[in-house]
Design a protein around this motif. Structure first.
Motif, short mmCIF file in Angstrom:
data_model
loop_
_atom_site.label_atom_id
_atom_site.label_comp_id
_atom_site.label_asym_id
_atom_site.label_seq_id
_atom_site.Cartn_x
_atom_site.Cartn_y
_atom_site.Cartn_z
N ALA A 50 -23.79 10.05 14.48
CA ALA A 50 -22.84 10.96 15.49
C ALA A 50 -23.32 11.64 16.08
CB ALA A 50 -21.62 11.25 14.63
N PRO A 51 -23.47 12.15 17.17
CA PRO A 51 -23.49 13.87 17.35
C PRO A 51 -22.61 15.19 17.29
CG PRO A 51 -22.50 13.39 19.40
CD PRO A 51 -22.18 11.74 18.18
N GLY A 52 -23.63 15.99 17.42
CA GLY A 52 -22.99 17.68 16.67
C GLY A 52 -22.50 17.59 15.46
N ALA A 53 -22.04 19.06 14.72
CA ALA A 53 -21.61 19.32 13.81
C ALA A 53 -20.38 18.80 13.56
CB ALA A 53 -22.39 20.69 13.65
N TRP A 54 -19.48 18.73 12.74
CA TRP A 54 -18.32 18.31 12.35
C TRP A 54 -17.85 19.12 11.42
CZ3 TRP A 54 -15.83 14.43 15.68
CH2 TRP A 54 -16.62 13.93 16.69
N VAL A 93 -8.01 9.46 17.26
CA VAL A 93 -8.87 9.49 18.16
C VAL A 93 -9.59 9.00 18.62
CG1 VAL A 93 -8.85 10.81 19.85
CG2 VAL A 93 -7.64 11.51 18.76
N THR A 94 -9.94 8.38 19.09
CA THR A 94 -11.77 7.40 19.65
C THR A 94 -12.15 8.31 21.02
OG1 THR A 94 -10.60 5.51 18.69
CG2 THR A 94 -12.77 5.57 19.86
N ALA A 95 -13.82 8.32 20.55
CA ALA A 95 -14.07 9.32 21.67
C ALA A 95 -15.61 8.55 21.22
CB ALA A 95 -14.22 10.49 20.73
N PHE A 96 -16.00 8.72 22.47
CA PHE A 96 -17.49 7.60 22.79
C PHE A 96 -18.67 8.63 22.73
CE2 PHE A 96 -13.50 5.11 24.18
CZ PHE A 96 -13.69 3.91 23.48
N TRP A 97 -20.00 8.46 22.90
CA TRP A 97 -21.05 8.42 22.90
C TRP A 97 -22.10 7.63 23.14
CZ3 TRP A 97 -24.24 9.01 18.49
CH2 TRP A 97 -25.71 9.75 18.83
N LYS A 98 -22.55 8.07 24.03
CA LYS A 98 -22.98 7.31 25.04
C LYS A 98 -22.76 5.52 24.48
CE LYS A 98 -27.40 9.80 23.53
NZ LYS A 98 -28.77 9.59 22.95
N ASP A 99 -23.05 4.54 24.14
CA ASP A 99 -22.48 3.37 23.87
C ASP A 99 -21.79 2.82 22.52
OD1 ASP A 99 -24.91 2.73 22.17
OD2 ASP A 99 -25.38 0.79 22.59
N ALA A 100 -21.63 4.20 21.94
CA ALA A 100 -21.72 4.14 20.26
C ALA A 100 -19.45 4.69 20.66
CB ALA A 100 -21.75 5.25 19.34
N ALA A 101 -18.81 4.11 19.67
CA ALA A 101 -17.29 5.31 19.45
C ALA A 101 -17.06 5.76 17.78
CB ALA A 101 -16.19 4.12 19.18
N ARG A 114 -15.46 8.21 11.51
CA ARG A 114 -16.38 6.60 11.15
C ARG A 114 -17.05 6.36 12.66
NH1 ARG A 114 -12.15 3.13 8.06
NH2 ARG A 114 -10.50 3.32 10.02
N PRO A 115 -17.71 6.60 13.14
CA PRO A 115 -18.66 6.05 13.69
C PRO A 115 -18.97 4.94 13.98
CG PRO A 115 -20.04 7.09 12.70
CD PRO A 115 -18.69 7.21 12.11
N ARG A 116 -19.03 3.67 15.20
CA ARG A 116 -18.95 2.79 15.54
C ARG A 116 -19.85 2.34 16.52
NH1 ARG A 116 -13.46 0.24 14.06
NH2 ARG A 116 -12.64 1.30 13.12
N HIS A 117 -21.39 1.14 16.04
CA HIS A 117 -21.90 1.05 16.80
C HIS A 117 -22.66 -0.33 16.77
CE1 HIS A 117 -24.46 5.89 17.14
NE2 HIS A 117 -23.62 5.37 15.84
#
Length: 369
Positions: A50-54, A93-101, A114-117
């Motif tokens: 996942a991108p960034g710091a959470w 909430v679902t956020a989208f990053w490139k082709d991942a959710a 929970r990243p989903r690739h």
């Protein structure tokens, strides 16, 4: 409508449900695309999928994205720092990053992502779920039996250590084979080797006719079933139903503020109800034996990224995490010997981190863990 027409309709409904179920599983952002479950706390942390710091706090989940990174939330691109607000239990909430959710949610009183690739190997290898053809004999009518008042009922989850508690207003009973049963009573009976269905239930094959039961029949199977317990409620259920207990590296802090004390408390409560039951616990281990310098550094960095979560209880349910055991085999053995929970049981399960890849698992196998 004839009986045959009704049966044909039910079969078609079953096929439609099965098809839709497989489509949901195979969806690019479905359950099989999940690459990790990350528990959030006040300390901003980074994750490989996942991108960034959470982090999370009184105001809810916050992500701080690196320069050039972008999430799409509700159709709107966001950059820099973004707050998702306070999420309701089982909301998200679902956020989208490139082709991942990136699923941002609250489960068991704790904020998670929970990243989903789509390229997750588990999804890529999915070819369908084995199942049985529709059989009308198993369509039965249940009776709702209300409790005097709702009872908090613990329900397990697909993720080890995660439990959901719902207020159950009652239970459902039904007739099967002339007996009044509930689902759990029937399950335990079948595990003991009792036949499925009623006295007249038979399976006909070219070779013979037989009464069905779990195959291959294994005498004593129920004594070898392990029930995962992370809370007082779940270990009591295991003890009351005479099932063996398995406790992993996540527990609830109901009997102590640190992981080991809480786990020992769960073991003691289980043994109060089922003194002869078997108890096993699990520990996440990462041996350094035979690893090169870069791999050792990566393993230590992985454990360090998860260390903060082990220092205190998290969320309303006081979730506690066991530290990862990283070191040489000799160092890991010494830490296990000093673990009071390990000393309280006779069976131990050593587990590699779920996030590791096949090469890392092969390394642990070669290291003898």
């Amino acid at each position: 409508m004839s009986v045959e027409a009704t049966e044909d309709r039910l079969v078609e409904e079953w096929k439609d449900w099965r098809r839709a179920h497989h489509e949901r599983l195979a969806d690019p952002h479905g359950f099989l695309a999940i690459t990790g479950l990350h528990w959030l706390d006040e300390e901003p942390r980074r994750f490989p999928d996942a991108p960034g710091a959470w982090s999370t706090g009184p105001g809810g989940v916050v992500v701080t994205l690196d320069e050039g990174d972008e999430l799409v939330v509700d159709g709107t691109p966001v950059r820099g720092e973004h707050g998702f607000g306070v999420l309701p239990e089982r909301g998200g909430v679902t956020a989208f990053w490139k082709d991942a959710a990136i699923e941002v949610a609250k489960r068991g009183g704790h904020d998670i992502i929970r990243p989903r690739h789509p390229d997750n190997p588990l999804r890529a290898a999915f070819q369908g779920t084995p199942d049985y053809d529709h059989d009308p004999r198993w369509i039965v009518t249940g009776r709702y039996v209300p409790f005097d008042e709702p009872r908090p009922t613990t329900v397990g989850a697909a993720v080890e250590g995660l439990e959901h508690v719902y207020d159950a207003p009652g239970r459902v009973e039904f007739e099967l084979g002339g007996d009044t049963v509930s689902l759990i009573a029937r399950l335990l009976a079948n595990l003991r080797g009792d036949y499925l269905g009623d006295e007249d239930t038979r399976i006909q094959s070219p070779g013979n006719v037989q009464r069905p039961r779990l195959q291959p029949h294994s005498p004593g199977l129920l004594d070898r079933v392990w029930y995962g317990g992370t809370s007082l409620r779940s270990v009591r259920w295991a003890g009351e139903h005479r099932l063996n207990l398995l406790s992993g590296n996540i527990v609830l802090g109901e009997t102590g503020d640190d992981f080991v004390s809480a786990q020992v408390g769960l073991i003691e409560e289980y043994r109060r109800l089922h003194p002869s039951g078997r108890v096993a616990i699990g520990r996440v281990v990462v041996p350094l034996d035979g690893a090169d310098a870069a791999t050792r550094e990566r393993y230590r960095a992985y454990a360090a990224s998860r260390h903060e979560r082990t220092l205190k209880p998290h969320g309303e349910r006081r979730i506690l995490f066991a530290p990862d055991l990283v070191g040489t085999s000799a160092e890991i053995v010494e830490r296990l010997r000093a673990d009071r929970a390990v000393a309280a049981v006779s069976e131990l399960r050593l587990e590699p981190p779920y996030e590791f890849g096949l090469d890392d698992y092969e390394h642990e196998r070669r290291a003898g863990m």
